[in-house]
Design a protein around this motif. Structure first.
Motif, PDB file in Angstrom:
ATOM      1  N   HIS A 201      -6.055  -1.163  -1.722  1.00  0.00           N
ATOM      2  CA  HIS A 201      -5.861  -1.706  -0.371  1.00  0.00           C
ATOM      3  C   HIS A 201      -7.060  -1.442   0.533  1.00  0.00           C
TER       4      HIS A 201
ATOM      5  N   PHE B 211      -2.373  -6.714  -0.730  1.00  0.00           N
ATOM      6  CA  PHE B 211      -3.529  -5.905  -0.330  1.00  0.00           C
ATOM      7  C   PHE B 211      -3.852  -6.080   1.156  1.00  0.00           C
TER       8      PHE B 211
ATOM      9  N   TYR C  43       0.104   0.382   4.793  1.00  0.00           N
ATOM     10  CA  TYR C  43       0.114   0.562   3.336  1.00  0.00           C
ATOM     11  C   TYR C  43      -0.051   2.023   2.919  1.00  0.00           C
TER      12      TYR C  43
END
Length: 499
Positions: free
Chosen positions: A439, A453, A462
């Protein structure tokens, strides 16, 4: 202008020389064995432990990145760093730090990798922990050099270039770590922590008086940045505040320079007093620092490109010598962070990589000199990288925090769940790191209505999903695998006494 520049550089240089002199004194009192160099003989008391941890966290991320974010987006950053992380990290200091102190005291561990490698009977796990830690330490050391360069640009109105400030702090932090060891670092940290507490409150008072008082400042803020007077809004969504607070607090607990301080207290009472006082100390510094950034926005202070708001504000509303003194203290605080990072990083390199894989019989003297060479090389490489300025102070720091945070939950599970296995640790640590790195470095991909992502999933960062994955993999794989014969669960349970 030339005389003002001379005053600015003279004050900054004099302060750094005083800090270096403290390191020289500590060198004379430090023995040449590795434990004393890295952990000050596990003899640190409450005041020094509290302030060395405090000053180690007074990085460019805090002292310049925080006010910059408050200047651009409003004062709610105080909730993230000043309140939420003050409390969250204090809890983690107890949950992780106290148990780690007990284990380290019983078995003489110096690094996190050494502790985990012994518990799970794996030099490879030890190397993985050290390698990941050094990888994420790189951008955070670079962050200090970026902060120093930007601070000098702002203080001198661009008369001294960015690279000169970054180079100056690099030279000083190499010299300091090579000379002092943790005892010198801790002593200087205490001096700088006390100094910064005093000077930042003086800065608040001085700017407030020069700008016409609190009422005038509030009116200016209401006129020029009215949205700053309302809680939330802009970047400060609940998801942003919670995600930032959690990843920073858990990331800090895994920082090598902070995690090693869990080993150094001379007694359990010292450790407990330190984490109880921690939230108070954090609020006392972070609140005034971020308020200054907020006031600068209300006052309409124009910050040149490549500079930080704090030195520009101080130059405009306080005398030249005082602005220089505050920035000198801030740079010394950044040096405190950097020297601690470099010292801890060198111990991870020598004890977790060099000794197990290259020269198991190396003497302490050879290890110490290799560590010093490693410090100089690492700092030089981060300086070169800092010249490319790969992001803002907050964005670079936040990326490093998130990377370290991915290790926190597997470590906590290992400390408290006796059924944790080596396979579970590898799965939790490597799986979450792979997720997080993807990511950070892979561009977002649109797949139908989903974004892979991207920065968030279901509005949450994330980094938090990576932490959840790390816990799930550690527990799940451990539950499905048997412990290897070399694993020694008793290392984390037997013979652990407070005093």
């Amino acid at each position: 202008m030339v005389s003002a520049l001379g005053v600015q550089l003279g004050v900054v240089g004099a302060y750094l020389v005083v800090a270096l002199a403290v390191g020289l004194l500590a060198y004379r009192l430090t023995s040449r064995d590795a434990e004393d160099y890295y952990l000050a003989g596990r003899s640190i008391g409450t005041v020094v432990l509290l302030f060395t941890t405090f000053a180690t966290l007074l990085s460019a991320f805090t002292f310049f990145g925080g006010p910059d974010l408050a200047y651009r987006a409003g004062p709610e950053w105080i909730l993230v760093m000043g309140v939420m992380d003050g409390v969250l990290f204090a809890i983690l200091w107890y949950v992780v730090g106290y148990k780690q102190w007990l284990v380290g005291r019983a078995h003489g561990y110096v690094t996190l990798g050494e502790m985990l490698g012994d518990r799970f009977g794996s030099t490879r796990l030890r190397a993985v922990v050290a390698g990941i830690s050094l990888f994420w330490l790189f951008p955070y050391v670079m962050l200090q050099q970026m902060g120093a360069g930007e601070a000098i640009v702002g203080l001198t109105n661009g008369m001294v270039p960015y690279w000169a400030g970054a180079a100056g702090i690099t030279v000083f932090m190499i010299a300091y770590v090579v000379i002092a060891g943790l005892r010198g670092v801790a002593w200087t940290d205490t001096l700088q922590g006390l100094f910064m507490l005093g000077v930042v409150w003086l800065a608040v008072g001085w700017v407030a008086a020069a700008a016409g008082g609190p009422t005038a400042l509030s009116n200016a803020l209401a006129t020029n940045e009215p949205e700053f007077l309302a809680l939330g809004g802009g970047v400060y969504s609940p998801q942003f505040i919670i995600s930032s607070a959690v990843t920073i607090a858990f990331g800090v607990a895994m920082f090598p320079q902070i995690n090693q301080r869990f080993f150094v207290a001379k007694s359990s009472a010292v450790l407990k007093r330190s984490f109880a006082l921690w939230p108070v100390l954090v609020v006392l510094l972070f609140v005034p620092a971020f308020i200054l950034g907020t006031w600068a926005a209300g006052l309409g202070v124009a910050v040149p490109e490549g500079a930080n708001v704090l030195p520009v504000l101080l130059n405009e509303y306080t005398p030249v010598w005082f602005a220089a003194l505050v920035i000198a203290g801030a740079m010394a605080a950044m040096m405190s962070s950097s020297d601690s990072m470099l010292l801890s990083g060198s111990s991870y390199f020598t004890r977790d990589l060099y000794r197990p894989f290259v020269n198991p019989d190396a003497s302490d003297a050879r290890e110490a000199w290799l560590a010093r060479i490693g410090v100089a090389l690492f700092a030089t490489l981060t300086f070169v990288a800092s010249l490319f300025r790969p992001g803002t102070l907050v964005s670079v720091g936040d990326t490093a925090f998130g990377g370290f945070a991915q290790m926190a939950l597997p470590v906590i599970v290992a400390l408290y769940w006796s059924r944790t296995t080596r396979s579970g640790m590898f799965a939790g640590i490597l799986g979450s790191q792979a997720f997080y790195l993807a990511h950070v470095f892979v561009p977002a991909i649109e797949v139908g209505s989903m974004t892979l992502f991207g920065p968030t999933y279901l509005t949450w960062d994330y980094a938090l999903w990576g932490m959840a994955l790390s816990a799930l993999l550690t527990v799940g794989v451990s539950a499905m695998t048997a412990a290897a014969p070399e694993e020694n669960q008793s290392r984390f349970t037997d013979g652990l006494r407070a005093d």
